[in-house]
Design a protein around this motif. Structure first.
Motif, PDB file in Angstrom:
ATOM      1  N   THR A   1       0.825  -1.201   0.000  1.00  8.72           N
ATOM      2  CA  THR A   1       0.000   0.000   0.000  1.00  8.72           C
ATOM      3  C   THR A   1       0.858   1.249   0.000  1.00  8.72           C
TER       4      THR A   1
ATOM      5  N   SER B   1       0.527  -2.418  -9.403  1.00 10.06           N
ATOM      6  CA  SER B   1       0.241  -2.638  -7.981  1.00 10.06           C
ATOM      7  C   SER B   1       0.000  -4.110  -7.670  1.00 10.06           C
ATOM      8  N   SER B   2      -0.540  -4.864  -8.610  1.00 12.41           N
ATOM      9  CA  SER B   2      -0.815  -6.279  -8.338  1.00 12.41           C
ATOM     10  C   SER B   2       0.472  -7.078  -8.159  1.00 12.41           C
TER      11      SER B   2
ATOM     12  N   LEU C   1       1.593  -6.347  -4.660  1.00 10.89           N
ATOM     13  CA  LEU C   1       0.678  -7.017  -3.739  1.00 10.89           C
ATOM     14  C   LEU C   1       0.986  -8.511  -3.658  1.00 10.89           C
TER      15      LEU C   1
ATOM     16  N   LEU D   1      -6.543  -1.217  -1.647  1.00 12.61           N
ATOM     17  CA  LEU D   1      -5.473  -2.105  -1.203  1.00 12.61           C
ATOM     18  C   LEU D   1      -5.513  -2.301   0.307  1.00 12.61           C
TER      19      LEU D   1
ATOM     20  N   ASN E   1      -6.343  -6.310  -8.387  1.00 14.40           N
ATOM     21  CA  ASN E   1      -5.889  -6.349  -6.998  1.00 14.40           C
ATOM     22  C   ASN E   1      -6.730  -7.285  -6.120  1.00 14.40           C
TER      23      ASN E   1
END
Length: 586
Positions: free
Chosen positions: A57, A154-155, A158, A449, A502
């Motif tokens: 995050t 972002s994935s 993550l 997130l 996500n």
């Protein structure tokens, strides 16, 4: 299964339905999931808030700031000036993909597509090429580039964070690069050799001619000098003479019951639809004036510019009316007309609630244009030539981004710390304004997130993960780890198209790791499969934000993405089944 597992299943099903329906914002859905899990006692309050302090995050927030610095500093302008010289549509498509894919490994995908979208539209207009031939490959290339590095999307971050929570070592910044580059090259070749023949050649070519009656809806006020005074809309034959089509006749706050036969009087407002050039010609020849311009503009003695704005995906302006957008007081701008794809608007402009993909024709002061371009709520589709930006700031932004990549890639600094240091450096060197960074961060993604991560804890704690693993192994049978890897990849790809990349990563990483442990193999290739399947969403316009952006701008149908995207997903899946065991052995 325990009642906690059944409750978690219900929460996941509800979340998937809400994500797919888009009736609620994605961050609100994630917060709803979070609150439900806490109320049911499946996760503790401390665990519920742990997602907001998670490394992924924090890193994504910092990467938003870095991408903003690259965009605002003008670091991409030299490339844009080179691309705009291209005349051939197929060469423009290839050049855009070759430019965007490498940049997508380090720069936010949405920022890249927003930067190159106006350029692509201008070239398409100049070469009389349907934008649908160019924009979809551009959006796909941004995704292909993003999966090439750990910080590209972002994935990926993550997936890395969740893998570490399961006791796995962290992935390197460039650990995905070898496989990502191979997939990107194959993907670009597919789009140039096969996909281009699947792309629509003529958008809405089959629509009846009388329905394709123009682009914009605007309000024109009848003046004392107008030649329409005393006559009726039917007598004026506006469509035949001017190519402008009347929708309503407004008198004060009243809509006239029979607008075509009603006698036109001074002060009446005609709600008309048509191409803007034809509307302007009609306005001059009949002595009308633009009602919004007269109502809100301060004067005509200033230098003003006409621009087309598209309401961006996840824009805070969605569902707001024009007077609630702040265009008037923030930029001294006047919205003259509006176009909504696939829908014939019949409301006054002030009564229209904006939707993602709406295109506004706006008259804005020259001095305020640069601020409007930097507003994340809108995408400027066409305007005059861009103002020159300081080369020094562009150099600083590029150097800082390179420093972040090197520092994190060589493990001099953890990725979140390197990204935060880079954001601070860009702020100090003036790559973006003091307030720009807060406006440039997509807080809906940050909230998503932070709020969706505890769902992974609930899946593990309730025992749902083990139940799903046993079901999956029952399907795979004795076919070995490769069959299990294929199952994980396909399930992740399907969930991504339904609920976004996500949430699907949060749902699948724990399951993927459990599947690997059940088969007594290394879980690393299974996490990689989740990351790649989630970051390459090609089959629908809602699976990835860049797809949504070009869906509205390119005039695509939902099925256009399926025709081009599903074969591409199949190719990526087949290549992944071959490459993942090579680079990350079982």
């Amino acid at each position: 299964m325990s009642w906690q597992a059944w409750a978690t299943v219900a929460v996941i099903a509800l979340a998937m339905a809400l994500f797919a329906s888009e009736k609620l914002r994605i961050d609100l859905v994630a917060l709803l999931v979070l609150a439900t899990l806490v109320i049911l006692g499946i996760v503790t309050p401390v665990e519920a808030l742990s997602g907001f302090s998670n490394e992924a995050t924090v890193t994504v927030a910092a990467m938003f700031a870095l991408s903003l610095g690259i965009e605002r500093s003008g670091a991409l302008e030299p490339l844009s000036r080179w691309l705009i010289r291209i005349r051939r549509p197929w060469l423009l498509t290839l050049a855009l993909m070759l430019a965007i894919a490498p940049l997508g490994a380090f720069v936010k995908n949405i920022a890249l597509v927003a930067t190159f979208l106006p350029l692509a539209l201008r070239v398409c207009q100049r070469t009389h090429t349907p934008p649908g031939r160019v924009l979809m490959p551009m959006a796909y290339a941004a995704q292909m580039g993003g999966v090439c590095t750990l910080i590209g999307t972002s994935s990926n971050l993550l997936a890395d964070t969740l893998a570490q929570k399961h006791g796995m070592p962290a992935f390197g910044v460039f650990e995905f690069t070898r496989m990502g580059v191979i997939l990107a090259v194959v993907g670009i070749l597919y789009l140039m050799l096969v996909g281009r023949w699947l792309l629509p050649r003529h958008i809405d070519a089959e629509m009846p001619e009388q329905e394709d009656i123009g682009k914009y809806v605007t309000e024109l006020e009848v003046t004392e000098q107008s030649s329409l005074v005393g006559g009726s809309i039917a007598d004026a034959k506006l469509g035949e003479r001017y190519g402008v089509y009347p929708l309503e006749l407004l008198r004060g706050e009243k809509r006239m019951w029979s607008p075509r036969s009603q006698e036109i009087a001074v002060g009446d407002v005609l709600l008309v639809r048509g191409d803007w050039e034809k509307i302007e010609e009609f306005q001059r020849r009949t002595g009308l004036r633009n009602a919004p311009d007269r109502r809100y503009a301060k004067g005509d003695d200033r230098s003003r510019v006409m621009v087309e704005l598209m309401v961006a995906p996840a824009s805070p302006m969605e569902s707001r009316r024009l007077d609630e957008t702040g265009l008037n007081w923030r930029y001294d701008a006047v919205a003259l007309a509006i176009h909504r794809r696939g829908q014939l608007l019949r409301d006054k402009l002030s009564d229209v609630s904006l939707a993602v993909g709406d295109v506004l024709l706006v008259l804005v002061d020259d001095d305020a244009l640069s601020n409007l371009r930097n507003d994340e709520a809108f995408i400027v589709l066409s305007e005059r030539e861009e103002t020159h930006r300081t080369p020094r700031k562009a150099f600083y932004a590029a150097a800082i981004m390179a420093g972040v990549v090197v520092a994190s890639g060589l493990h001099w600094l953890p990725i979140p710390i390197a990204a935060i240091c880079g954001a601070i450096a860009m702020a100090i060197t003036g790559c973006f304004g003091r307030k720009d960074v807060y406006e440039g961060i997509d807080w809906k993604i940050i909230i998503l997130l932070g709020a969706i991560l505890p769902l992974g804890i609930a899946i593990e704690r309730s025992g749902l993960s083990q139940e799903l693993v046993q079901m999956g192994l029952g399907v795979v049978g004795e076919h070995g780890p490769l069959a299990a890897l294929l199952m994980v990849y396909l399930l992740t790809a399907l969930l991504t198209e339904l609920m976004g990349h996500n949430p699907s990563v949060v749902l699948m990483v724990g399951i993927a790791v459990s599947v690997a442990h059940a088969m007594k193999v290394d879980p690393r290739p299974f996490v990689v499969a989740v990351a790649f399947a989630a970051a390459t969403s090609f089959a629908t316009p809602v699976g990835y934000p860049t797809n949504t952006m070009v869906y509205y701008a390119g005039g695509y149908r939902f099925t256009d993405f399926m025709k081009v995207g599903i074969p591409l997903i199949a190719i990526f899946c087949a290549l992944s089944m071959w490459l993942i065991p090579q680079f990350w052995p079982f």
